[in-house]
Design a protein around this motif. Structure first.
Motif, PDB file in Angstrom:
ATOM      1  N   TRP A  36       0.847  -1.187   0.000  1.00  0.00           N
ATOM      2  CA  TRP A  36       0.000   0.000   0.000  1.00  0.00           C
ATOM      3  C   TRP A  36       0.884   1.238   0.000  1.00  0.00           C
ATOM      4  O   TRP A  36       1.870   1.319   0.731  1.00  0.00           O
ATOM      5  CB  TRP A  36      -0.897   0.044   1.236  1.00  0.00           C
ATOM      6  N   TYR A  37       0.481   2.197  -0.821  1.00  0.00           N
ATOM      7  CA  TYR A  37       1.106   3.506  -0.875  1.00  0.00           C
ATOM      8  C   TYR A  37       0.008   4.552  -0.662  1.00  0.00           C
ATOM      9  O   TYR A  37      -1.176   4.259  -0.743  1.00  0.00           O
ATOM     10  CB  TYR A  37       1.737   3.759  -2.246  1.00  0.00           C
ATOM     11  N   ARG A  38       0.455   5.768  -0.429  1.00  0.00           N
ATOM     12  CA  ARG A  38      -0.498   6.880  -0.431  1.00  0.00           C
ATOM     13  C   ARG A  38       0.169   8.116  -1.028  1.00  0.00           C
ATOM     14  O   ARG A  38       1.399   8.252  -1.002  1.00  0.00           O
ATOM     15  CB  ARG A  38      -1.026   7.194   0.963  1.00  0.00           C
ATOM     16  N   GLN A  39      -0.691   8.963  -1.553  1.00  0.00           N
ATOM     17  CA  GLN A  39      -0.196  10.195  -2.152  1.00  0.00           C
ATOM     18  C   GLN A  39      -1.153  11.320  -1.818  1.00  0.00           C
ATOM     19  O   GLN A  39      -2.336  11.272  -2.179  1.00  0.00           O
ATOM     20  CB  GLN A  39      -0.056  10.046  -3.669  1.00  0.00           C
ATOM     21  N   ALA A  40      -0.634  12.299  -1.118  1.00  0.00           N
ATOM     22  CA  ALA A  40      -1.404  13.492  -0.791  1.00  0.00           C
ATOM     23  C   ALA A  40      -1.205  14.530  -1.885  1.00  0.00           C
ATOM     24  O   ALA A  40      -0.197  14.491  -2.598  1.00  0.00           O
ATOM     25  CB  ALA A  40      -0.968  14.042   0.563  1.00  0.00           C
ATOM     26  N   PRO A  41      -2.128  15.471  -2.012  1.00  0.00           N
ATOM     27  CA  PRO A  41      -1.993  16.499  -3.063  1.00  0.00           C
ATOM     28  C   PRO A  41      -0.674  17.239  -2.960  1.00  0.00           C
ATOM     29  O   PRO A  41      -0.294  17.720  -1.895  1.00  0.00           O
ATOM     30  CB  PRO A  41      -3.175  17.423  -2.781  1.00  0.00           C
ATOM     31  N   GLY A  42       0.032  17.303  -4.071  1.00  0.00           N
ATOM     32  CA  GLY A  42       1.287  18.035  -4.115  1.00  0.00           C
ATOM     33  C   GLY A  42       2.459  17.343  -3.464  1.00  0.00           C
ATOM     34  O   GLY A  42       3.541  17.932  -3.332  1.00  0.00           O
ATOM     35  N   LYS A  43       2.269  16.088  -3.062  1.00  0.00           N
ATOM     36  CA  LYS A  43       3.350  15.371  -2.390  1.00  0.00           C
ATOM     37  C   LYS A  43       3.710  14.102  -3.153  1.00  0.00           C
ATOM     38  O   LYS A  43       2.965  13.638  -4.006  1.00  0.00           O
ATOM     39  CB  LYS A  43       2.946  15.036  -0.949  1.00  0.00           C
ATOM     40  N   GLN A  44       4.841  13.540  -2.814  1.00  0.00           N
ATOM     41  CA  GLN A  44       5.273  12.313  -3.471  1.00  0.00           C
ATOM     42  C   GLN A  44       4.473  11.124  -2.960  1.00  0.00           C
ATOM     43  O   GLN A  44       3.820  11.181  -1.936  1.00  0.00           O
ATOM     44  CB  GLN A  44       6.762  12.090  -3.215  1.00  0.00           C
TER      45      GLN A  44
END
Length: 117
Positions: A36-44
């Motif tokens: 599992w990964y996650r990505q927030a707005p404007g972030k890697q």
């Protein structure tokens, strides 16, 4: 065509819990390492947790106390239990599967998690 479909996201208040799922199709799921990964707005995009085909788990230090990864090979499904959600957990959560040879690498489209009061 290989498909990874995440579900279980939503809007929750701080302190709440969610269980994310990722259903895989058209691959021998039990042979793949999954994560599992996650990505927030404007972030890697950040790796959160992974579980090998043999069941070995690894977690990012930032989430290891609140996140639990698991897999059900009979259902070709990957799970992520998230407890004590915090506003900084707000992101798109994506599942990833990789073959042992590293030749095959697939991503889902993600499920949105929003944590706010």
């Amino acid at each position: 065509q290989v498909q990874l479909v995440e579900s279980g996201g939503g809007s929750v208040q701080p302190g709440g819990s969610l269980r994310l799922s990722c259903l895989a199709s058209k691959i021998p799921f039990r042979l793949f390492d999954v994560a599992w990964y996650r990505q927030a707005p404007g972030k890697q995009r950040d790796l959160l947790a992974r579980i090998s085909s043999l069941g070995r788990t690894d977690y990012a230090d930032s989430v290891k106390d609140r996140f639990t990864i698991s897999r059900d090979d009979a259902k070709s499904t990957l799970y992520l239990q998230i407890d004590n959600l915090k506003p900084e957990d707000t992101a798109i959560y994506l599942c990833n599967v990789v073959s042992p040879s590293l030749i095959y690498n697939y991503w889902g489209r993600g499920t949105q998690v929003t944590v706010s009061s």
